[in-house]
Design an enzyme around this catalytic site. Sequence first.
Site, mmCIF file in Angstrom:
data_model
loop_
_atom_site.group_PDB
_atom_site.id
_atom_site.type_symbol
_atom_site.label_atom_id
_atom_site.label_comp_id
_atom_site.label_asym_id
_atom_site.label_seq_id
_atom_site.Cartn_x
_atom_site.Cartn_y
_atom_site.Cartn_z
ATOM 1 C CD GLU A 24 2.163 -0.686 -3.916
ATOM 2 O OE1 GLU A 24 1.463 0.294 -3.520
ATOM 3 O OE2 GLU A 24 1.151 -1.653 -4.229
ATOM 4 C CG MET A 40 -1.856 1.397 1.255
ATOM 5 S SD MET A 40 -2.728 1.382 -0.330
ATOM 6 C CE MET A 40 -3.316 3.153 0.414
ATOM 7 C CD GLU A 41 -1.376 3.068 -3.423
ATOM 8 O OE1 GLU A 41 -1.755 2.473 -3.079
ATOM 9 O OE2 GLU A 41 -2.384 4.093 -4.081
ATOM 10 C CD GLU A 70 -3.922 0.706 -7.851
ATOM 11 O OE1 GLU A 70 -3.010 0.688 -8.408
ATOM 12 O OE2 GLU A 70 -3.675 1.068 -6.394
HETATM 13 N N1 BES Z 1 -3.215 0.803 -3.837
HETATM 14 C C1 BES Z 1 -3.024 -0.600 -3.984
HETATM 15 C C2 BES Z 1 -2.758 -1.123 -2.772
HETATM 16 C C3 BES Z 1 -4.094 -1.320 -1.713
HETATM 17 C C4 BES Z 1 -5.537 -2.875 -2.926
HETATM 18 C C5 BES Z 1 -5.326 -1.459 -0.416
HETATM 19 C C6 BES Z 1 -6.387 -2.531 -2.523
HETATM 20 C C7 BES Z 1 -6.647 -1.585 -0.843
HETATM 21 C C8 BES Z 1 -7.582 -2.881 -1.445
HETATM 22 C C9 BES Z 1 -2.015 -1.158 -4.400
HETATM 23 O O1 BES Z 1 -0.812 -0.171 -5.478
HETATM 24 C C10 BES Z 1 -1.573 -2.152 -5.194
HETATM 25 O O2 BES Z 1 -2.101 -2.025 -6.288
HETATM 26 N N2 BES Z 1 -1.127 -3.366 -4.916
HETATM 27 C C11 BES Z 1 -1.060 -4.410 -5.605
HETATM 28 C C12 BES Z 1 -0.070 -4.974 -6.067
HETATM 29 C C13 BES Z 1 0.829 -4.354 -7.241
HETATM 30 C C14 BES Z 1 1.787 -4.481 -7.936
HETATM 31 C C15 BES Z 1 -0.192 -4.429 -8.350
HETATM 32 C C16 BES Z 1 -1.326 -5.430 -4.571
HETATM 33 O O3 BES Z 1 -1.629 -4.804 -3.523
HETATM 34 O O4 BES Z 1 -1.488 -6.382 -5.116
HETATM 35 ZN ZN ZN Z 2 -1.619 0.318 -7.022
#
Ligand code: BES
Ligand code: ZN
Length: 871
Positions: A298, A263-264, A320
């Site tokens: 992130e 999480m970013e 995303e």
């Molecule tokens: N912002 C998301 C994390 C997130 C996703 C938080 C859903 C809450 C609910 C983060 O930037 C993200 O996309 N993470 C991905 C990995 C990425 C490399 C595609 C993940 O956690 O799968």
């Molecule tokens: Zn993301």
Amino acid sequence: MKTETPVVKYLADYKAPTHKIETVDLEFHLDDTQTQVFSKMKITPVNGNTLELNGEELKLKSVKVNGEEFSNYKEENEILTLTGLPSEAFTLEIHNEINPKANTALDGLYKSGGMFCSQNEPEGFRRITYFIDRPDNLSVFTTKIIADKKDYPFLLSNGNLIESGDLEDGKHFAVWNDPFAKPAYLYALVAGDLAVIEDTFKTKSGRDVKLQVFVDKGNEEKSHHAMESLKKSMKWDEERFRLEYDLDIYMIVAVDSFNMGAMENKGLNIFNSAYVLASKETAEDRNFFGIESVVGHEYFHNWTGNRVTCRDWFQLTLKEGLTVFRDQEFSADLNSRSVCRINDVRNLKAAQFPEDAGPQSHPIQPKSYIEMNNFYTMTIYEKGAEVIRMYHTLLGEEGFQRGMDKYFELYDGQAVTTADFTHAMSVANDNYDFSQFRRWYDQAGTPVLDITTKYDEAAKEFTLTVNQSTPATPGQPTKEPFHMPFLLGLLDSAGNDMTLALKNRDDQNDLDRGLLHIKADTETFVFANVNERPVASLNRNFSAPVVLRSDLTDEDFVFLMANDNDDFNRYEAGQALALKNIHAMLKDENHQVDELFIKAWGSILNDNNIDEEFKAVCLSLPSMIDVAATIDIPNYRAIHEAKDKLFKLLANTYKLELASIYNDLSTERPFKVDAKAMGERKLRGFALACLSTVEEHKELARECFKYATNMTDMMNSLSVMVNENLPGCQESLKEFYDKFKDQTLVMQKWLSVQASSCDDTTFDKVQELMKDEVFDMNVPNLVSALIGSFARNKVQFNHESGRGMKFIAEMIRKVDAINPQSASRLAGAFNDYRKMPADLKEIAKAELTAIVESDKTSKNVYEKLSKTLNS
Ligand code: BES
Ligand code: ZN
């Protein structure tokens, strides 16, 4: 019976917020079960004197407005409504209590191991305190954390540390301020007794940024790859996108209990430890690669997500899809570009295409949702990234970068929409017309291109007819045609690209790039001056994310496999041929595999001019899902057996060559984590998998396992032994367990490999493994490794007896009571519902109906399974 149906939220209902929270000062008195939260907000009214604040699972203690007790509020349906508020700016003070230890949903503030940590995207902050918890409310956060000093020596939040010190009773405090206004979903808090590794990065304008990676004590040595990846990300974003980091400190914290990958949060990323910790003894090459890409992802959000954020959650792909595109490009620039593209497309086809063809199908910008957490999907992410890639293909790198500059120029510090992104891309490129292209945001489903070709020898003309259609998806019975960039090449008999000239059209300007624009339902392109019958290389680099059907012959595919100048299509031609053969084997079990294909496969194997990793991906067979995608009611056991048979045939035909590849790659070499070394290990693993199906090499995997000095070789050999039930399998599993049982990340591999075996003993094995001390139902990684792997195990999930799906239904119920997000992910196993054979469908229907009708079921699981049942 479920009494109240959950509320559906609609994009069309968007209204701007009535108030703006300009600043918020938070004070936390951390306690396992009774954490006190004091919030002091400076609020500006925008529209009216009634304010609605979100709040879930909070104990409200007091409310003050401008310093005075305030009682004009009511709390209902997770909304705190305050009425009769001042019409000028005012301060609102709220005191509430939360219970982090009871928070097994891992949403909001919770405990992971001995540490406090938070996860607030998309709507977790409302489980910390009452707030306007939506991404278009941007506030400046200041945080004071008070906690026991011995148990929690590190107290972290976003931004800069501005004060810290000791207090009475063994407590201490820290105050953090983040100067950048941000939505609450980017807020983070961490407290724990951690180890930290540090480094610095000098930005292009000469500022020093302090970098810290926090991990459990003892894991310091495993965090260097993450740190190196962070520095590479910072440098790459400066070089490729001209984007510089904006705070003086960047922190990453690894936690074992986390719903997602990472999480970013501004300046304080929180990561699933699986995406931080790696050593050659404990991590596979794909983990090293994954860490680099997730750390990058992130980090890249700092601009695409944090500086420019989303107006509402329907815009999720704005940050995303764009950030996945950026992390894909980062990986491609640092590793092998062709292999990265092939793997990204493989992933898209294996997971996004089925999603788009099933009950959860939705456009990259959905129109409604019940539970936002259900919309962090392959479609929003991976198809979203393909849509960004199409802008890139249409505009070229320079035009795309002009659009990015414009995007930041117009929208830095704001919460915007995907339409704003399109606007920036357009105005930076002579008002490029994206009106038809915008349909990619609104229409679900994977378009199909049916292509026919014709060569007119006398006229020296080659005609390409492209027909596009998109299947109906839930709620969208008919579709309008898409505008898609279609890269193509025409190969002459020597394998060279011909010069392209279109006879019947005026859109010649992109032809030197081989770019055609497909817009109408049917498009015809007539190429002139084509001196011999060409072989068409279609949709190069997978420029349009579509299902392609063409009249190319087997000979054409063999030619493309050997000669195409586009690496992606060399790979894709091999897949097409393999797929044809597998289909033929499914239809007729006596089908003789095409000699042409066997030969072409062998020429790739023996080609010394292609690198190891590319060779390994080109030789691999299409996934079961690829095969199933084209069948109405797939029989997974039969698909598995057909693939197996083909694989064995190829392996036996080329056993000498495979053995020499395996042996050449087995000579001692220093362990490195670069594309070359990883490619060599990949090809060696592939050769091992092939050889293990050959009678005289059955002992090879056990031997490889015994002498392995890195986890990649270890897992390659272990999974071959488990899948083929080879000699040494049980001893190896036992040795592996004894060696790694205290390392949960490694045990996740051990659980997963056993739960993934197609063998009929897997079902009992999984029941047994659930009782093992390394398993814990409260940790999402472990649920996914054991139960999730079984749920994705197509053969065993769809076992004729129905036991596989009954078991998963039971697990969905059990996990749902602990963690709805984790349960909702398991529920995806039933997405094949519509394509199940009648008897299994009956069983699934009974199970799913019971879950959907239970009032214990979470919104997350309810939304997914009710859609499944309706499909
Ligand atoms: N912002 C998301 C994390 C997130 C996703 C938080 C859903 C809450 C609910 C983060 O930037 C993200 O996309 N993470 C991905 C990995 C990425 C490399 C595609 C993940 O956690 O799968
Ligand atoms: Zn993301």
